[in-house]
Design a protein around this motif. Structure first.
Motif, PDB file in Angstrom:
ATOM      1  N   ASN A 122      46.217  39.902  89.451  1.00 22.89           N
ATOM      2  CA  ASN A 122      45.166  39.651  90.440  1.00 22.89           C
ATOM      3  C   ASN A 122      44.676  38.216  90.278  1.00 22.89           C
ATOM      4  O   ASN A 122      44.722  37.665  89.186  1.00 22.89           O
ATOM      5  CB  ASN A 122      43.995  40.617  90.226  1.00 22.89           C
ATOM      6  N   PRO A 123      44.190  37.615  91.389  1.00 18.90           N
ATOM      7  CA  PRO A 123      43.685  36.239  91.281  1.00 18.90           C
ATOM      8  C   PRO A 123      42.593  36.155  90.219  1.00 18.90           C
ATOM      9  O   PRO A 123      41.741  37.054  90.127  1.00 18.90           O
ATOM     10  CB  PRO A 123      43.114  35.957  92.678  1.00 18.90           C
ATOM     11  N   ALA A 126      36.303  33.321  88.952  1.00 20.10           N
ATOM     12  CA  ALA A 126      35.841  31.961  88.661  1.00 20.10           C
ATOM     13  C   ALA A 126      35.609  31.727  87.169  1.00 20.10           C
ATOM     14  O   ALA A 126      35.992  30.696  86.623  1.00 20.10           O
ATOM     15  CB  ALA A 126      34.576  31.670  89.448  1.00 20.10           C
ATOM     16  N   ILE A 127      34.998  32.696  86.492  1.00 24.42           N
ATOM     17  CA  ILE A 127      34.655  32.444  85.085  1.00 24.42           C
ATOM     18  C   ILE A 127      35.553  33.205  84.120  1.00 24.42           C
ATOM     19  O   ILE A 127      36.354  32.613  83.410  1.00 24.42           O
ATOM     20  CB  ILE A 127      33.171  32.781  84.819  1.00 24.42           C
ATOM     21  N   GLU A 128      35.454  34.514  84.125  1.00 25.11           N
ATOM     22  CA  GLU A 128      36.309  35.278  83.211  1.00 25.11           C
ATOM     23  C   GLU A 128      36.464  36.702  83.728  1.00 25.11           C
ATOM     24  O   GLU A 128      35.680  37.149  84.559  1.00 25.11           O
ATOM     25  CB  GLU A 128      35.711  35.292  81.803  1.00 25.11           C
ATOM     26  N   ARG A 129      37.460  37.416  83.206  1.00 24.26           N
ATOM     27  CA  ARG A 129      37.627  38.813  83.582  1.00 24.26           C
ATOM     28  C   ARG A 129      36.667  39.642  82.737  1.00 24.26           C
ATOM     29  O   ARG A 129      36.780  39.648  81.510  1.00 24.26           O
ATOM     30  CB  ARG A 129      39.064  39.258  83.322  1.00 24.26           C
ATOM     31  N   LEU A 130      35.766  40.330  83.439  1.00 22.94           N
ATOM     32  CA  LEU A 130      34.741  41.063  82.688  1.00 22.94           C
ATOM     33  C   LEU A 130      35.251  42.444  82.280  1.00 22.94           C
ATOM     34  O   LEU A 130      36.143  43.009  82.886  1.00 22.94           O
ATOM     35  CB  LEU A 130      33.483  41.201  83.539  1.00 22.94           C
ATOM     36  N   GLN A 131      34.639  42.954  81.224  1.00 26.16           N
ATOM     37  CA  GLN A 131      34.987  44.273  80.725  1.00 26.16           C
ATOM     38  C   GLN A 131      33.683  44.921  80.267  1.00 26.16           C
ATOM     39  O   GLN A 131      32.871  44.257  79.624  1.00 26.16           O
ATOM     40  CB  GLN A 131      35.942  44.106  79.551  1.00 26.16           C
ATOM     41  N   ASP A 183      44.184  44.995  81.965  1.00 28.71           N
ATOM     42  CA  ASP A 183      45.638  44.878  82.112  1.00 28.71           C
ATOM     43  C   ASP A 183      46.096  45.698  83.321  1.00 28.71           C
ATOM     44  O   ASP A 183      45.674  46.834  83.504  1.00 28.71           O
ATOM     45  CB  ASP A 183      46.328  45.387  80.843  1.00 28.71           C
ATOM     46  N   THR A 184      46.971  45.121  84.153  1.00 30.29           N
ATOM     47  CA  THR A 184      47.402  45.838  85.358  1.00 30.29           C
ATOM     48  C   THR A 184      48.863  46.261  85.288  1.00 30.29           C
ATOM     49  O   THR A 184      49.417  46.750  86.257  1.00 30.29           O
ATOM     50  CB  THR A 184      47.210  44.954  86.616  1.00 30.29           C
ATOM     51  N   ALA A 185      49.505  46.085  84.152  1.00 30.44           N
ATOM     52  CA  ALA A 185      50.935  46.400  84.056  1.00 30.44           C
ATOM     53  C   ALA A 185      51.201  47.756  83.407  1.00 30.44           C
ATOM     54  O   ALA A 185      52.310  48.020  82.936  1.00 30.44           O
ATOM     55  CB  ALA A 185      51.653  45.301  83.287  1.00 30.44           C
ATOM     56  N   THR A 186      50.195  48.639  83.404  1.00 31.60           N
ATOM     57  CA  THR A 186      50.327  49.922  82.707  1.00 31.60           C
ATOM     58  C   THR A 186      51.602  50.673  83.096  1.00 31.60           C
ATOM     59  O   THR A 186      52.332  51.154  82.218  1.00 31.60           O
ATOM     60  CB  THR A 186      49.092  50.802  83.003  1.00 31.60           C
TER      61      THR A 186
END
Ligand code: SF4
Ligand code: SF4
Ligand code: FES
Lengths: 234, 123
Positions: A122-123, A126-131, A183-186
């Motif tokens: 995914n694109p 702007a800052i970081e991938r949140l979790q 992660d999107t490659a599960t």
């Protein structure tokens, strides 16, 4: 007096590996096994082993001490020595380069197979991938692995099929990325594990759990991978 | 992904599930037979024949027989791929393993046909 029985092998001069017995005065101190090796090396500089951090962080000095794998730097003599004897051998199942130094290529190859990095197509925000903190918690007990190889080299399934069974260390990391909410490659990751060797050679012997110096539990992670494979298939 | 054509279902997961399901069936069959024997202290040949001539028992026995064959194949295949490898047999490993698996396959096939023959011969 402590008797240290050392596995010695120098492929340039020795035809075959042999055990060398050395007497050492520990001065009654409860040294770490790595300290013992340093003392021995001061007497005989030809002894070869790996070490770096000397505090259980780098994972360099995994070896077999009185039959059990562990990190020499954080294993006290009192934990391992019986009858004043300490037998030091390289990690079992891997080719020996010299003395206690093993060739870890195949171990790293298995690690590489599980793509131990975050995949997210995914694109990028702007800052970081949140979790969320809850999702982050799922990675506890997985990300702490220092790749010392104590677990995989204590696993009989890895001894017999080191080229095909990923082994506990690699599988712990496989699950670390399967469990990561970012992660999107599960699906791809699982598809690559559904063969009779990669995961399913694990027979639940739990040697890996009993030796991990970081107290991690690869068997549980392998169980989670199996559950994910079952859910995917039904 | 490691590929393998001689494994039972070719997928690790299906082998794993088949091995567990067949184990449950074999366990149930063993418990049932043991219980039946214990519960009939003065069992005669006629009782035994009667038990095995009913269709339900035939189905159960055949199911147990098929489970035994699947279970055995997966187990033997695992043992063969653990121990009959280049590590112990060098270059000849593939031949040795293939031969061993062929012998096992023939034995299991004989068991299957023989077993069916026995089950259906009980009148
Ligand atoms: S799981 Fe534990 S024993 Fe295995 S490589 Fe990681 S830290 Fe070492
Ligand atoms: S539990 Fe599985 S991975 Fe761990 S030592 Fe046993 S067979 Fe190997
Ligand atoms: S020297 Fe770094 S873990 Fe032992």
């Amino acid at each position: 007096m402590l008797t240290v029985s050392l596995y010695r092998y120098n492929p340039e001069t020795d035809k075959a590996p042999y055990m060398q017995d050395v007497q050492l005065d520990t001065g009654g101190k409860d040294l770490m096994v790595l300290d013992v090796l340093e003392l021995l090396k001061a007497q005989d500089p030809s002894i070869a082993y790996r070490r770096s951090c000397r505090e259980g962080v780098c994972g360099s000095d995994g070896m077999n001490m009185n039959g059990k794998n562990g990190l020499a730097c954080i294993t006290a003599l009192s934990e391992t020595v019986k009858n004043n004897k300490l037998v030091l051998r390289p990690l079992p199942g891997l080719p020996v380069v010299r003395d206690l130094v093993v060739d870890m290529s195949i171990f790293y190859k298995q690690y590489e197979k599980v793509k131990p990095f975050l995949i997210n197509n995914n694109p990028a925000p702007a800052i970081e991938r949140l979790q969320s903190p809850e999702d982050r918690e799922k990675l506890d007990g997985l990300y702490e692995c220092i790749l010392c190889a104590c677990c995989s080299t204590s696993c009989p399934s890895f001894w017999w099929n080191p080229d095909r069974f990923i082994g506990p260390a690699g599988l712990l990391q496989a699950y670390r990325f399967l469990a990561d909410s970012r992660d999107t490659a599960t699906a791809d990751r699982l598809a690559n594990l559904d063969d009779p060797f990669s995961v399913f050679r694990c027979r639940g012997i739990m040697n890996c759990v009993s030796v991990c110096p970081k107290g991690l539990n690869p068997t549980r992670a392998i169980g989670h991978i199996r559950e994910m494979l079952i859910r995917r298939a039904t | 992904m490691v590929t393998q054509v001689t494994s039972f279902g070719r997928s690790g997961l299906s082998d794993w599930v088949v091995q567990r399901v067949s184990a449950v069936i074999l366990g149930a069959y063993t418990v049932f037979l043991a219980a039946w024997v214990i519960c009939s202290p003065d069992m005669s040949y006629a009782d035994w024949t009667e038990l095995f001539s009913c269709t339900a028992m035939r189905i159960f026995s055949l199911l147990a027989l098929l489970s035994m064959i699947a279970h055995a194949w997966i187990g033997i295949w695992t043992i063969a791929t653990d121990y009959l490898t280049p590590m112990s047999f060098g270059k000849a490993a593939t031949k040795v393993r293939f031969l061993f698996l062929c012998v096992c396959a023939v034995v299991l096939f004989v068991y299957l046909i023989w077993g069916i023959d026995i089950l259906w011969s009980v009148k």
